[in-house]
Motif scaffolding. Structure first.
Motif, PDB file in Angstrom:
ATOM      1  N   LYS A 213      50.009  54.750  28.610  1.00 21.25           N
ATOM      2  CA  LYS A 213      49.721  54.053  29.860  1.00 21.25           C
ATOM      3  C   LYS A 213      49.595  55.040  31.019  1.00 21.25           C
ATOM      4  O   LYS A 213      50.359  56.000  31.121  1.00 21.25           O
ATOM      5  N   GLN A 214      48.617  54.792  31.882  1.00 23.24           N
ATOM      6  CA  GLN A 214      48.311  55.678  32.998  1.00 23.24           C
ATOM      7  C   GLN A 214      48.665  55.018  34.332  1.00 23.24           C
ATOM      8  O   GLN A 214      48.619  53.795  34.469  1.00 23.24           O
ATOM      9  N   LYS A 215      49.003  55.863  35.312  1.00 21.99           N
ATOM     10  CA  LYS A 215      49.289  55.351  36.652  1.00 21.99           C
ATOM     11  C   LYS A 215      48.052  54.704  37.265  1.00 21.99           C
ATOM     12  O   LYS A 215      46.948  55.231  37.148  1.00 21.99           O
ATOM     13  N   MET A 216      48.276  53.572  37.927  1.00 21.41           N
ATOM     14  CA  MET A 216      47.175  52.899  38.619  1.00 21.41           C
ATOM     15  C   MET A 216      47.637  52.426  39.986  1.00 21.41           C
ATOM     16  O   MET A 216      48.792  52.016  40.150  1.00 21.41           O
ATOM     17  N   CYS A 217      46.727  52.457  40.936  1.00 27.20           N
ATOM     18  CA  CYS A 217      47.027  51.861  42.237  1.00 27.20           C
ATOM     19  C   CYS A 217      47.035  50.337  42.086  1.00 27.20           C
ATOM     20  O   CYS A 217      46.542  49.791  41.091  1.00 27.20           O
ATOM     21  N   ARG A 218      47.569  49.661  43.061  1.00 25.55           N
ATOM     22  CA  ARG A 218      47.678  48.201  42.987  1.00 25.55           C
ATOM     23  C   ARG A 218      46.320  47.543  42.780  1.00 25.55           C
ATOM     24  O   ARG A 218      46.166  46.603  42.000  1.00 25.55           O
ATOM     25  N   HIS A 219      45.312  48.044  43.494  1.00 26.30           N
ATOM     26  CA  HIS A 219      43.999  47.415  43.438  1.00 26.30           C
ATOM     27  C   HIS A 219      43.388  47.517  42.038  1.00 26.30           C
ATOM     28  O   HIS A 219      42.866  46.532  41.502  1.00 26.30           O
ATOM     29  N   CYS A 220      43.448  48.713  41.445  1.00 23.35           N
ATOM     30  CA  CYS A 220      42.859  48.905  40.115  1.00 23.35           C
ATOM     31  C   CYS A 220      43.630  48.128  39.050  1.00 23.35           C
ATOM     32  O   CYS A 220      43.032  47.563  38.126  1.00 23.35           O
ATOM     33  N   TYR A 221      44.970  48.091  39.199  1.00 20.44           N
ATOM     34  CA  TYR A 221      45.765  47.357  38.220  1.00 20.44           C
ATOM     35  C   TYR A 221      45.448  45.856  38.292  1.00 20.44           C
ATOM     36  O   TYR A 221      45.285  45.195  37.258  1.00 20.44           O
ATOM     37  N   SER A 222      45.349  45.335  39.507  1.00 23.80           N
ATOM     38  CA  SER A 222      45.024  43.907  39.670  1.00 23.80           C
ATOM     39  C   SER A 222      43.652  43.584  39.085  1.00 23.80           C
ATOM     40  O   SER A 222      43.473  42.566  38.409  1.00 23.80           O
ATOM     41  N   LYS A 223      42.690  44.475  39.335  1.00 24.04           N
ATOM     42  CA  LYS A 223      41.345  44.245  38.817  1.00 24.04           C
ATOM     43  C   LYS A 223      41.336  44.277  37.296  1.00 24.04           C
ATOM     44  O   LYS A 223      40.665  43.467  36.645  1.00 24.04           O
ATOM     45  N   LYS A 224      42.104  45.202  36.730  1.00 23.82           N
ATOM     46  CA  LYS A 224      42.161  45.295  35.261  1.00 23.82           C
ATOM     47  C   LYS A 224      42.788  44.042  34.674  1.00 23.82           C
ATOM     48  O   LYS A 224      42.362  43.553  33.621  1.00 23.82           O
ATOM     49  N   GLN A 225      43.823  43.526  35.341  1.00 21.50           N
ATOM     50  CA  GLN A 225      44.445  42.299  34.878  1.00 21.50           C
ATOM     51  C   GLN A 225      43.467  41.124  34.974  1.00 21.50           C
ATOM     52  O   GLN A 225      43.381  40.299  34.064  1.00 21.50           O
ATOM     53  N   GLU A 226      42.732  41.075  36.057  1.00 27.78           N
ATOM     54  CA  GLU A 226      41.772  39.995  36.245  1.00 27.78           C
ATOM     55  C   GLU A 226      40.649  40.053  35.213  1.00 27.78           C
ATOM     56  O   GLU A 226      40.116  39.032  34.795  1.00 27.78           O
ATOM     57  N   ASP A 227      40.296  41.253  34.798  1.00 22.39           N
ATOM     58  CA  ASP A 227      39.235  41.410  33.804  1.00 22.39           C
ATOM     59  C   ASP A 227      39.698  41.035  32.400  1.00 22.39           C
ATOM     60  O   ASP A 227      38.912  41.059  31.452  1.00 22.39           O
TER      61      ASP A 227
END
Length: 283
Positions: A199-213
């Protein structure tokens, strides 16, 4: 025939010498059909500032590492398959002249040559070797890592705008490459082209987008990954070494299929041998 055998033997010795120059921590580079095409020193943009690195171009991989002991030895060996590389020409900046971007699935970074001519030579030779590999059936990658913002690009977190300090350190989102504080990169997720399980570090925005995808996140390994770990130097290197020895090439790009010798490093290249593109004997 004798010239071809001589070239093959000298090439094996050069490949072995490159591997040994990285000391006991370096990996063996001997592979059937592998040819050392060129070598030189380039500046690589690190988090804090450009750093001097040695680069070796083979007909199937790029090998690079940190310069130590006045350029006689190297460390932090990195090996990148050429089919996994994408080059992007870049304009000059105040920090780097004659630069271009090397994109790979696990890590993307900027490098710079001492002259515009050497930049062009590096890009042309890399593209030529890559094209030859693809013609032989090697499959190129489809995804590449983003390049990280240099630490000097921002004094604040680009998510919450908190000021960076000695205790509130800079971190990079592995998905988009921006600078963030620790609080804004606590979330982690697998980014398949960087590492299939870690697992890699992600900013809040990228993590939220990945979850939404609807990404299916697996794996929680924190083991070190040599290919993605830091190759930054912890000591000062004299950047003037960049200009002392021009890059050297076993030139298979020439219309006449001659071996071009540039600068002091050319002592590693024979005056005759076999062109690696057409297999024609060079007398």
């Amino acid at each position: 025939m004798d010239n071809t055998l001589t070239f093959d033997q000298e090439n094996r010795e050069r490949v072995k010498a490159v591997a040994e120059s990285f000391g006991p921590s370096g990996k063996s580079l001997s592979q059937p059909g592998r040819v050392l095409m060129g070598e030189g020193r380039l500046l690589k943009q690190s988090r804090k500032k450009p750093q001097l690195k040695v680069f070796f171009l083979f007909n199937d991989v790029i090998v690079y590492g940190s310069v130590v002991l006045n350029g006689l030895w190297y460390k932090n060996q990195r090996i990148i398959p050429l089919e996994n590389i994408k080059l992007e020409d870049m304009a000059d900046t105040s920090n780097l002249k004659n630069q271009w971007l090397i994109r790979t699935p696990r890590k993307s970074f900027y490098v710079a040559a001492p002259t515009r001519e050497e930049k062009r030579a590096w890009m042309e030779h890399i593209e030529q070797c890559k094209a030859s590999l693809l013609q032989k059936g090697h499959t190129p990658t489809g995804e590449f890592a983003v390049s990280w913002m240099p630490d000097s690009a921002s004094d604040i977190c680009l998510v919450c705008e908190a000021k960076f300090t000695a205790t509130n350190r800079r971190h990079h989102c592995r998905m988009c490459g921006i600078l963030v504080c620790h609080k804004c990169c606590k979330d982690k997720a697998v980014i398949g082209h960087i590492n299939a399980t870690k697992k890699q570090k992600m900013c809040r925005h990228c993590y939220s987008k990945k979850q939404e995808d609807g990404a299916r996140i697996r794996g929680n390994s924190e083991d070190g990954d040599p290919a993605a770990s830091s190759d930054e130097d912890d000591h000062e290197v004299d950047d003037s070494l960049l200009y002392q020895n021009p890059s050297s090439w076993l030139d298979s790009l020439s219309d006449k299929h001659k071996i071009t010798k540039l600068g002091p490093l050319s002592k590693h290249f024979p005056a005759k041998g076999s062109c690696m593109l057409c297999k024609e004997t060079i007398l």
